[in-house]
Motif scaffolding. Structure first.
Motif, mmCIF file in Angstrom:
data_model
loop_
_atom_site.group_PDB
_atom_site.id
_atom_site.type_symbol
_atom_site.label_atom_id
_atom_site.label_comp_id
_atom_site.label_asym_id
_atom_site.label_seq_id
_atom_site.Cartn_x
_atom_site.Cartn_y
_atom_site.Cartn_z
ATOM 1 N N VAL A 296 0.761 -1.265 0.237
ATOM 2 C CA VAL A 296 -0.076 -0.016 -0.100
ATOM 3 C C VAL A 296 0.743 1.278 -0.067
ATOM 4 C CG1 VAL A 296 -1.595 1.415 1.420
ATOM 5 C CG2 VAL A 296 -1.997 -1.118 1.088
ATOM 6 N N THR A 297 2.166 1.138 0.623
ATOM 7 C CA THR A 297 2.945 2.343 0.675
ATOM 8 C C THR A 297 3.322 2.718 -0.929
ATOM 9 O OG1 THR A 297 3.415 1.958 3.030
ATOM 10 C CG2 THR A 297 4.894 3.245 1.900
ATOM 11 N N ASP A 298 3.873 1.648 -1.266
ATOM 12 C CA ASP A 298 4.476 1.569 -2.736
ATOM 13 C C ASP A 298 3.330 2.068 -3.625
ATOM 14 O OD1 ASP A 298 6.241 1.430 -4.905
ATOM 15 O OD2 ASP A 298 5.396 -0.505 -5.382
ATOM 16 N N LEU A 299 2.028 1.598 -3.346
ATOM 17 C CA LEU A 299 1.006 2.093 -4.307
ATOM 18 C C LEU A 299 0.694 3.524 -3.897
ATOM 19 C CD1 LEU A 299 -1.206 1.536 -6.328
ATOM 20 C CD2 LEU A 299 -2.655 0.779 -4.463
ATOM 21 N N ARG A 300 0.699 3.884 -2.692
ATOM 22 C CA ARG A 300 0.492 5.473 -2.432
ATOM 23 C C ARG A 300 1.659 6.390 -2.924
ATOM 24 N NH1 ARG A 300 -2.848 6.616 1.600
ATOM 25 N NH2 ARG A 300 -2.476 4.900 2.784
ATOM 26 N N THR A 301 2.840 5.865 -3.057
ATOM 27 C CA THR A 301 3.888 6.715 -3.693
ATOM 28 C C THR A 301 3.753 6.681 -5.145
ATOM 29 O OG1 THR A 301 5.562 5.854 -2.015
ATOM 30 C CG2 THR A 301 6.464 6.566 -3.984
ATOM 31 N N GLN A 302 3.377 5.829 -5.951
ATOM 32 C CA GLN A 302 2.996 5.795 -7.232
ATOM 33 C C GLN A 302 1.896 6.817 -7.593
ATOM 34 O OE1 GLN A 302 5.294 4.942 -9.131
ATOM 35 N NE2 GLN A 302 6.394 4.028 -7.614
ATOM 36 N N VAL A 303 0.767 6.890 -6.521
ATOM 37 C CA VAL A 303 -0.516 7.607 -7.036
ATOM 38 C C VAL A 303 0.141 8.943 -6.848
ATOM 39 C CG1 VAL A 303 -2.533 8.532 -5.904
ATOM 40 C CG2 VAL A 303 -1.993 5.799 -6.317
ATOM 41 N N ASP A 304 1.017 9.421 -5.759
ATOM 42 C CA ASP A 304 1.424 10.702 -5.587
ATOM 43 C C ASP A 304 2.272 10.916 -6.703
ATOM 44 O OD1 ASP A 304 0.106 10.773 -2.978
ATOM 45 O OD2 ASP A 304 1.792 10.337 -1.734
ATOM 46 N N SER A 305 3.291 10.217 -7.292
ATOM 47 C CA SER A 305 3.840 10.531 -8.328
ATOM 48 C C SER A 305 2.998 10.823 -9.506
ATOM 49 C CB SER A 305 4.874 9.242 -8.822
ATOM 50 O OG SER A 305 5.501 9.379 -9.868
ATOM 51 N N VAL A 306 1.637 10.113 -9.690
ATOM 52 C CA VAL A 306 0.922 10.331 -11.125
ATOM 53 C C VAL A 306 0.403 11.708 -10.698
ATOM 54 C CG1 VAL A 306 -1.304 9.911 -11.933
ATOM 55 C CG2 VAL A 306 0.531 7.970 -11.694
ATOM 56 N N GLN A 307 0.023 12.188 -9.392
ATOM 57 C CA GLN A 307 -0.637 13.353 -9.026
ATOM 58 C C GLN A 307 0.310 14.526 -9.513
ATOM 59 O OE1 GLN A 307 -4.043 14.031 -7.919
ATOM 60 N NE2 GLN A 307 -3.201 15.936 -8.672
ATOM 61 N N LYS A 308 1.696 14.291 -9.016
ATOM 62 C CA LYS A 308 2.545 15.545 -9.329
ATOM 63 C C LYS A 308 2.530 15.539 -10.690
ATOM 64 C CE LYS A 308 7.243 16.803 -8.064
ATOM 65 N NZ LYS A 308 7.141 18.256 -8.658
ATOM 66 N N ALA A 309 2.784 14.610 -11.425
ATOM 67 C CA ALA A 309 3.046 14.753 -12.919
ATOM 68 C C ALA A 309 1.729 15.679 -13.520
ATOM 69 C CB ALA A 309 3.113 13.494 -13.764
ATOM 70 N N LEU A 310 0.657 15.321 -13.037
ATOM 71 C CA LEU A 310 -0.817 15.865 -13.549
ATOM 72 C C LEU A 310 -0.725 17.494 -13.061
ATOM 73 C CD1 LEU A 310 -3.529 13.440 -12.723
ATOM 74 C CD2 LEU A 310 -2.721 14.270 -15.066
ATOM 75 N N ASP A 311 -0.356 17.786 -11.932
ATOM 76 C CA ASP A 311 -0.080 18.863 -11.440
ATOM 77 C C ASP A 311 0.907 19.947 -12.307
ATOM 78 O OD1 ASP A 311 -1.833 18.271 -9.293
ATOM 79 O OD2 ASP A 311 -0.533 18.236 -7.730
ATOM 80 N N ASP A 312 2.080 19.077 -12.712
ATOM 81 C CA ASP A 312 2.944 19.970 -13.332
ATOM 82 C C ASP A 312 2.779 19.844 -14.966
ATOM 83 O OD1 ASP A 312 4.313 20.102 -11.083
ATOM 84 O OD2 ASP A 312 5.877 18.340 -11.387
ATOM 85 N N ASN A 313 1.496 19.132 -15.384
ATOM 86 C CA ASN A 313 1.084 19.363 -16.631
ATOM 87 C C ASN A 313 1.825 18.644 -17.634
ATOM 88 O OD1 ASN A 313 -1.070 21.110 -16.450
ATOM 89 N ND2 ASN A 313 -0.233 22.661 -16.713
ATOM 90 N N ARG A 314 2.193 17.179 -16.877
ATOM 91 C CA ARG A 314 3.135 16.151 -17.757
ATOM 92 C C ARG A 314 2.078 15.010 -17.656
ATOM 93 N NH1 ARG A 314 6.889 14.183 -14.676
ATOM 94 N NH2 ARG A 314 6.274 15.303 -12.883
ATOM 95 N N THR A 315 2.628 14.168 -18.808
ATOM 96 C CA THR A 315 1.772 12.892 -18.791
ATOM 97 C C THR A 315 2.527 11.949 -17.951
ATOM 98 O OG1 THR A 315 1.269 13.420 -21.110
ATOM 99 C CG2 THR A 315 1.148 11.030 -20.487
ATOM 100 N N PRO A 316 1.921 11.206 -16.918
ATOM 101 C CA PRO A 316 2.367 10.504 -15.917
ATOM 102 C C PRO A 316 2.883 9.026 -16.707
ATOM 103 C CG PRO A 316 0.119 10.716 -15.547
ATOM 104 C CD PRO A 316 0.379 11.350 -16.729
ATOM 105 N N ASP A 317 4.004 8.485 -16.109
ATOM 106 C CA ASP A 317 4.093 7.323 -16.538
ATOM 107 C C ASP A 317 3.555 6.193 -15.449
ATOM 108 O OD1 ASP A 317 5.221 4.687 -17.014
ATOM 109 O OD2 ASP A 317 7.354 5.143 -16.474
ATOM 110 N N LEU A 318 2.524 5.432 -16.330
ATOM 111 C CA LEU A 318 1.630 4.599 -15.262
ATOM 112 C C LEU A 318 2.046 3.285 -15.069
ATOM 113 C CD1 LEU A 318 -1.790 5.727 -16.868
ATOM 114 C CD2 LEU A 318 -0.736 6.499 -14.857
ATOM 115 N N GLY A 319 3.128 2.848 -15.804
ATOM 116 C CA GLY A 319 3.980 1.738 -15.617
ATOM 117 C C GLY A 319 4.212 1.349 -14.088
#
Length: 142
Positions: free
Chosen positions: A104-127
């Motif tokens: 769950v911690t790893d999943l939360r980290t990846q969700v936060d990474s996707v959110q940061k990419a969206l906030d920065d107007n970047r396309t996130p890596d969903l892999g």
């Protein structure tokens, strides 16, 4: 080459198909969970974990689809990400298992990474997000 063509050839697509397969496997395992071998509360907890893992996989797939069709519905990615965050929060609150906690911690980290990419107007890596969701499914079914 159109942006849609780039998305179709993107390596992001493979983890999403893996997640669909994982979701189906989790659902099947949840249905055949040998309830007589464990206590009621343990069975309920395992079933809840498996159901949430299916939801996680579904929401990761929805997030990928939202990025594929961002030109048609720009808000869909944000909604899918919010749904995924709710799943992660639910798993985190209901987990006393160390392996699930790490997943769950790893999943939360990846969700936060996707959110940061969206906030920065970047396309996130969903892999990495798909891989983290797969680990949650594995822990919930194994």
């Amino acid at each position: 080459m159109s942006p849609h063509t780039l998305l179709e050839d993107s390596p992001m697509q493979q983890p999403l198909s893996i997640n669909r397969t994982t979701a189906l496997a989790v659902a099947a395992l949840a249905l055949v969970l040998p309830l007589s071998a464990v206590s009621c509360s343990a069975a309920e907890k395992a079933l809840s974990c498996a159901n949430t893992a299916v939801q996680v996989s579904t929401h990761v797939a929805q997030l990928g689809a939202a990025f594929d069709h961002a030109d048609q519905d720009p808000a869909a990615a944000g909604q899918a990400l919010q749904n995924l965050k709710g799943d992660v929060d639910r798993l985190g609150r209901n987990s006393n298992d160390a392996d699930l906690g790490r997943a769950v911690t790893d999943l939360r980290t990846q969700v936060d990474s996707v959110q940061k990419a969206l906030d920065d107007n970047r396309t996130p890596d969903l892999g990495p997000l798909g891989s983290a969701a797969g680990r949650v499914s594995t822990v919930c079914t194994g």
